[in-house]
Design an enzyme around this catalytic site. Sequence first.
Site, PDB file in Angstrom:
ATOM      1  N   ASP A   1      53.828  48.757  38.889  1.00 53.50           N
ATOM      2  CA  ASP A   1      54.997  47.871  38.852  1.00 53.50           C
ATOM      3  C   ASP A   1      55.282  47.341  37.460  1.00 53.50           C
ATOM      4  O   ASP A   1      56.371  46.810  37.207  1.00 53.50           O
ATOM      5  CB  ASP A   1      54.794  46.704  39.821  1.00 53.50           C
TER       6      ASP A   1
ATOM      7  N   SER B   1      42.887  47.826  49.414  1.00 53.83           N
ATOM      8  CA  SER B   1      42.749  46.423  49.051  1.00 53.83           C
ATOM      9  C   SER B   1      42.736  46.217  47.536  1.00 53.83           C
ATOM     10  O   SER B   1      43.739  46.437  46.867  1.00 53.83           O
ATOM     11  CB  SER B   1      41.488  45.865  49.711  1.00 53.83           C
TER      12      SER B   1
ATOM     13  N   LYS C   1      46.346  48.228  52.582  1.00 56.46           N
ATOM     14  CA  LYS C   1      45.797  46.936  53.001  1.00 56.46           C
ATOM     15  C   LYS C   1      46.263  45.866  52.027  1.00 56.46           C
ATOM     16  O   LYS C   1      45.825  45.833  50.880  1.00 56.46           O
ATOM     17  CB  LYS C   1      44.269  46.968  53.038  1.00 56.46           C
TER      18      LYS C   1
END
Length: 529
Positions: free
Chosen positions: A310, A299, A324
């Site tokens: 990224d 999470s 998650k």
Amino acid sequence: MKGKYKIYLPLLLATACVLGIFLGAGLDFSSSGKLFTSNPKKEKLNRLIDYIDYEYVDDINTDSIVDITVNKILENLDPHSIYIPRQEYANVSENMQGDFVGIGVSFYNVNDTIVVIQALEGGPSEKIGIRGGDRILYADGTPLFNRNISNDSLTRQLKGKENSQVKLKVHRKGLKDLLTFNVRRGKVPLKSVDAAYMLSPNLGYIKINRFAETTFEEFRDALKNLEKKGATQIALDLRDNPGGYLSEAINIADEFIKDGKPILFTKNKSGAIEETFAQREGDFENGKVFVLINENSASASEVVAGALQDNDVGTIVGRRSYGKGLVQREMELGDGSAVRLTIARYYTPTGRSIQKPYDHGNESYFKDYLRRYENGELKNADSIPVADSLKYTTPGGKIVYGGGGIIPDVFVPKDINNEKENIRLLLNSGFMSRYIFEVLEKDRKYYNSLSKEEFRKEVIIDDKMVQDFIDYGRSENLNFKINNYSPLLKQYLKAVMAQQLFGTNAFERLKNEGDRIIEKVIELSREKQ
């Protein structure tokens, strides 16, 4: 539900799905007035509950039926929409806060007596001199010994309103008379940053156990202290971190990502997208960062790792994370209970959803670790399943994948050995902590007199203590083999001893010695200098 009630349960559960509509009328969605409009279906179900309460031939506990129904409904939505019963809600909420009000001790109930394990750092008891090994015998004249009451009851007795006082009578080994402490109850930190120390002259280490209300504040303080000690690189350890508040994860990611760069975006059922960008100049945007993850990093932990990966910031080290990518909102149900309902999916800056599939049911979903073990991905990066259809490219040209967790840039295999896992289970169960507590109790005066440096040099965990620990386990009907892993057991026993004497920072520091992932990070750190 017992006896005669069992025969009516199938009939009542048959209304589960529609009853969920009725329950939904009470959810606190402040953004949508439609949930509170008049609805004949809700009124019908209201009447049904009333008929069962007032007219049905047998007494039925409709509260328990409602609880069962809510759980059944949520189980059929997704694995992370959950019901929090009234009796559990306060504890769950407190765990996600940054503090609680009390006197600030952890304790065992030994022979019907409260024995302090540790006065919690920054709490009222530590400030006035209460120590590990002290026995709290009276609170405001009320005896707390020789009473058949639970730890929860004792905890409630020691808690109270902020700034209220409690007069404690304490027995300390070696002293004839009882000590008196007038403790003013106050806020006791529930720390989410377990450790912050230097791994090398320029590499700092920060361990976060969850993302709670004060996590970013704790993290920022730890980061500043490490920078003062010379840290130009940071190892951010998010292993076994199950997540928590998304806002805290976003703030931490913002420390490393330059202004205006994306951190994540969320998408709800209507397709509405909410984007989040780095908004301020972080303290470590020009430093080097390593994010440590494993199969239990979930999470909010994955938000941080995914945002940095990224944006081509830092290096992700370890094993594929949990997977998650669902966002929950906590909503009170009006009777002291609550639900955490999935309201959106989140995506990393490249557009990845890292949520692993849950279309085969919750049982299959929660057995994912077993599948990873069996397919060999915990030992070999080539065994991690990827799909070309879920391939994404970062601005720097790095290939990343969605569909189930964050795949690290640098893979470190799990040291899978049953005996080693058994030692960790003993640690996580609290059994090792109880044994160490009894060891310390034998010579509290000596152990409490040690400084950290004296402890490091003087306290040796020898073969005799290892055998004593094994014998202690047998006395508690626990039989386990150590064989070639006694060095690791010695390391863990000393780490737990350090924890009870000096806190989690000392514990993590000792436990991390020889850790494969940390050793890899130190190696990578030297390469990036």
